[in-house]
Enzyme design. Structure first.
Site, short mmCIF file in Angstrom:
data_model
loop_
_atom_site.label_atom_id
_atom_site.label_comp_id
_atom_site.label_asym_id
_atom_site.label_seq_id
_atom_site.Cartn_x
_atom_site.Cartn_y
_atom_site.Cartn_z
N ASP A 431 0.96 -1.08 0.08
CA ASP A 431 0.11 -0.01 0.00
C ASP A 431 0.87 1.22 0.10
O ASP A 431 0.38 2.43 -0.52
CB ASP A 431 -0.89 -0.05 1.39
CG ASP A 431 -2.03 -0.95 1.23
OD1 ASP A 431 -1.55 -2.07 0.44
OD2 ASP A 431 -3.01 -1.03 1.87
N GLU A 501 -5.14 -4.13 -7.36
CA GLU A 501 -6.12 -4.51 -6.46
C GLU A 501 -7.30 -3.89 -6.40
O GLU A 501 -7.50 -2.78 -6.06
CB GLU A 501 -5.62 -4.99 -4.94
CG GLU A 501 -5.05 -4.09 -3.98
CD GLU A 501 -4.63 -4.67 -2.77
OE1 GLU A 501 -3.52 -5.01 -2.84
OE2 GLU A 501 -5.36 -4.35 -1.68
#
Length: 862
Positions: A431, A501
């Site tokens: 992330d 994602e």
């Protein structure tokens, strides 16, 4: 003997019940017969579950009855184990083994994965301790030549300690509950290795491709002198028709990188699925010492070159052998207890191919060599990297040991994976991107290990000083969004750039799977038992999905209706996502569905459920990812043909028909179209038909020049689409201001189909052929086919060429399915049902082997 697998027959016990240390366990006759027994790979809790210590932890909320639980719906890796947890102490893994008679003079033990720290003892000697054996993604090779007994059984004991809060270990993020033992154990293979005084480790072949005419190969490995004396070494390489050799002189205990170049003319290149053949060459590297062959490495390699550059819009675009590749993949999840399930893994890889996906992403937990070898053979691309949301990205809390473990973990994973042509990228952040000193450490390792592929600082749009823009994005959504989102959104997860994602939300399994995971008394209405099988943190329920289904399709009277409508809504949602990225290539350069599969029975984030039952999302994805595909784009109301093949198609015939909710034909048009290699072509603009029907059916068919159907597609389109509130959108999802009204689909008149079916038993497989006829003047909508045994259990895994299909008035379809071989004596049945198709059951007759009729194939073969 080069190596022997030591996975079978280990004894496991908590240190709280063991008297003595590793020396006592490996030198005295300590009784271990009453310990737990397991084969590796094994975690502590996985061993206890297999031994029947706890009721099925995958059913209901049984998992919560196991002691040592972390906070519910939170990432347990960020929390300390409860002090009274039976897993907060160390556990022993013990084994007895003998050395084969043909073993070489130098022996070592190889541990491919220990979570998290360990002391290791052999025959009364501690050969490694927790200061050196630490890190879930590390690999450890320990020289035991001076300790091993060649004539009698050897006693090996491994004392494993669980990860503590703050350790960079294995994490499940918000995918599912975390096991109370935090996966402590020997979670990868253990090997006994044998060689002469010189050994070969971490072999690889890197390729530079010049068109398809030539390739410059770099063959490399580490050559290690395991002895206390200097060694004259001759290294030989055999690859294709080439034989090369090189002389080395190694000092005692010296480790040296060996590399030699080979120029290969007219090579057979390795290609991803659809783009060509994933050709492999066997490569053999030998180290010859004075006494003869000292060690041998034999492995398959694919000759290909991977690159990843930024487009003019700043998006990451992968190329293989110079050709652009639209990445269409999904995130992999292994078993919750990290159990070895080879047949299951193979079935899941077959599903990847069945859905026409080309990529798997590993966020942590890069799978073992045999898994990667299968991807090599099947042309399935793999993207690997570290996990998010725990200590892997809490760099400001790292000690020197954390950084050392992280760098060593990256080095070990690169060394074992770089020889696989399927591996195309490593994302060392998830992330977020690491700070400069951490990233520099990672970059040093990538350079030192001759990593030949792409790498990125994160899976998100987080530029760094050292590597600049990633060209990737991770902006969601992860919760439900309607089909029109993907071509409307221009800020977050819509069809532009590379989404690492992303998904349209939960994926409620079919009814039979729900019954296997949720107790009967909790099946309806939806309650906390359901939510326990959702995700964690922000995704701990399926409320958004449920509310959208009710608003769009209507209230449900029970779990049967909810499960059926869930397949309908997930089908259209998954299809829309993958189609949007295909329509917009190469402005859209990649999309990774979050996720492919689940580690346990789940209601969210999968394309097939834990029980390997394909539902609506599977078949929507399968259709959308056809290599040659006809589709409807709702943003500009165009019909488009997309082509993933490296060849042009001419003379394609596209038939477009539009029907009202009453099945009246409103439009019928046929166009001839061609499409460039890896390209797309517009067939026509679909006219607006306002006010005629509340719901429209759009039927698309694409035929090749010789009349073979190569793509079919069927849409149910509301007159007024869902209205999204893009200004309130977030990484979770974009809210819906006004829902589309699709309730009329549940009021279609019944359509009883005329059905014929037969089964053929072939070596290794069972094939079913089904002929469906719709004799009515109205559409048979969203018809599902299921192959059942005499116990009314679905035969799984299974690969239907298509499913959840709709038949026009008077239309006939021929469908086929293949499954693993079913005994001829097994009674098989076919159940056919749909939204307006009354359920019928047929006993299957045994037929002849079906003819090779490509009209039922999902796409042409080249």
């Amino acid at each position: 003997m080069n190596r022997v697998n030591l996975n079978p027959s280990w004894a496991v016990q908590t240190s709280a019940k063991v008297n003595g240390d590793g020396a006592a366990l490996t030198t005295t006759s300590v009784a271990i017969d009453d310990w737990y027994h397991t084969d590796l790979p094994a975690t502590v809790l996985g061993t206890l579950v297999e031994a029947g210590e706890y009721p099925d932890p995958f059913f209901g909320d049984n998992l919560t009855s196991i002691p040592g639980q972390g906070p519910r719906a939170e990432n347990f890796s960020n929390h300390a184990m409860p002090q009274d947890s039976p897993f907060s102490t160390s556990w022993w893994f013990c084994k007895r083994f003998t050395v084969p008679r043909d073993a070489g003079p130098y022996l070592s033990l190889q541990f491919d994965g220990i979570n998290y720290r360990a002391n290791i003892w052999l025959n009364g000697v501690r050969i490694a301790d927790t200061s050196e054996v630490v890190g879930a993604y590390r690999e450890f090779e320990l020289d035991i030549s001076a300790v091993v007994d060649r004539d009698n059984p050897n006693a090996l004991a491994v004392e494993v300690f669980p990860p503590n809060q703050g350790d960079i270990a294995i994490t499940w993020v918000d995918w599912n509950p975390s096991p109370p033992d935090k996966n402590m154990g020997l979670w990868r293979d253990v090997w006994l290795k044998s060689n002469g005084p010189v050994k070969i480790r971490a072999p690889y072949v890197n390729s530079k491709v010049d068109g398809q005419q030539r390739a410059r190969l770099t063959v490399g490995c580490d050559v290690i002198n395991a002895s206390e004396t200097s060694q004259e070494v001759r290294v030989t390489v055999e690859l294709a028709e080439h034989r090369i050799q090189s002389q080395l002189e190694l000092a005692p205990r010296e480790r040296r990188r060996f590399e030699e170049a080979i120029d290969l003319a007219a090579p057979r290149l390795w290609w991803p699925r659809v783009m060509g053949d994933p050709a492999l060459y066997q490569t053999t590297i030998r180290a010859h010492a004075v006494a003869g062959i000292s060690d041998t490495a034999r492995f398959d390699v694919g000759i290909r070159e991977v690159s990843c550059d930024l487009t003019r819009d700043g998006h990451a675009l992968f190329r293989v052998n110079g050709e652009p590749v639209l990445i269409r993949g999904a995130g992999w999840a292994t078993d919750l207890f990290l159990r070895r399930q080879s047949a299951r893994d193979l079935a899941q890889l077959e599903y990847v191919k069945g859905m026409n996906l080309n990529t798997i992403r590993f966020e942590g937990m890069l799978e073992r060599a045999s898994f990667l070898e299968r991807c090599d053979r099947d042309g399935i691309l793999v993207i690997a990297g570290w996990s998010c949301c725990d200590s892997w990205e809490k760099w400001d809390e790292w000690s020197d040991e954390h950084l050392a473990i992280a760098k060593a973990s990256l080095r070990d994973q690169l060394r074992r994976s770089r020889r696989h042509p399927c591996l195309i990228a490593w994302w060392y952040g998830s992330d977020f991107s690491p700070p400069r000193h951490v990233e520099q450490g990672y970059l040093d390792v990538l350079r030192e290990e001759s990593w030949p592929n792409a790498f990125h600082s994160s899976a998100a749009d987080k530029p760094t000083d050292l590597t600049g823009m990633s060209g990737l994005k991770m902006e969601g959504p992860y919760d439900y969004v309607p089909p029109n989102y993907w071509l409307e959104d221009t800020r977050r997860g819509g069809a532009f750039g590379f989404a690492t994602e992303v998904c349209p939300g939960p994926a409620v399994p079919p009814l039979d799977s729900l019954k296997k995971m949720i107790p009967e008394q909790h099946l309806w209405p939806i309650d906390e038992m359901w939510h326990f099988h959702a995700g964690g943190q922000e995704f701990h329920n399926i409320d958004c999905f449920r509310d959208a289904l009710i608003h769009r399709y209507g209230e449900c009277s029970g779990v049967e209706e909810f499960a059926e409508l869930s397949q309908l809504m997930t089908y259209e949602a998954q299809r829309a996502m993958f189609e949007a990225y295909a329509r917009n290539k190469f402005c859209a350069t990649g999309v990774v569905q979050w996720m492919l599969n689940n580690s346990w029975p789940s209601l969210i984030w999968h394309l097939f459920d834990y029980y390997l039952r394909p539902g609506g999302g599977y078949y929507g994805t399968k259709l959308a990812c056809e290599p040659l595909h006809v589709m409807f784009a709702p943003d500009d109301r165009t019909v488009v043909v997309t082509n993933d093949y490296p060849m042009r198609w001419d003379g394609l015939c596209a038939t477009v028909e539009v029907f009202g909710l009453n099945s009246a034909r409103l439009l019928s048009q046929t166009e001839t179209v061609g499409v460039e290699a890896l390209g797309r072509s517009k067939v026509m603009d679909l006219p607006y038909l306002d006010g005629i029907s509340p719901i429209y059916f759009i039927d698309l068919k694409l035929q090749s020049r010789d009349g073979v159907f190569v793509s079919r597609n069927f849409y149910w389109v509301p007159a007024q689409p869902d209205e999204l509130d893009h200004d309130r959108g977030s990484w979770i999802n974009t809210p819906i201001k006004a829902y589309a009204d699709l309730k009329g689909l549940r009021e279609l008149p019944p359509a009883v189909l005329i059905t014929e079916a037969s089964v053929t038993h072939n070596p290794g497989t069972t094939t079913v052929e089904v002929i469906l006829d719709n004799p009515h003047n109205h559409i048979a909508f969203f018809t599902e086919l299921r192959l059942l045994n005499s116990r009314d259990e679905e035969v799984l895994p299974i690969n239907w060429c298509d499913n959840y299909i709709s038949l026009l008035p008077g239309e006939q379809r021929i469908l086929r399915a293949t499954a693993n071989s079913v005994p001829k004596t097994t009674a098989l049945f076919l159940r056919v049902s749909g939204i307006n198709v009354p359920s019928q059951m047929l006993a299957l007759r045994t037929g002849e082997e079906p003819a090779d009729d490509h009209s039922t194939e999902p796409h042409p073969q080249i």
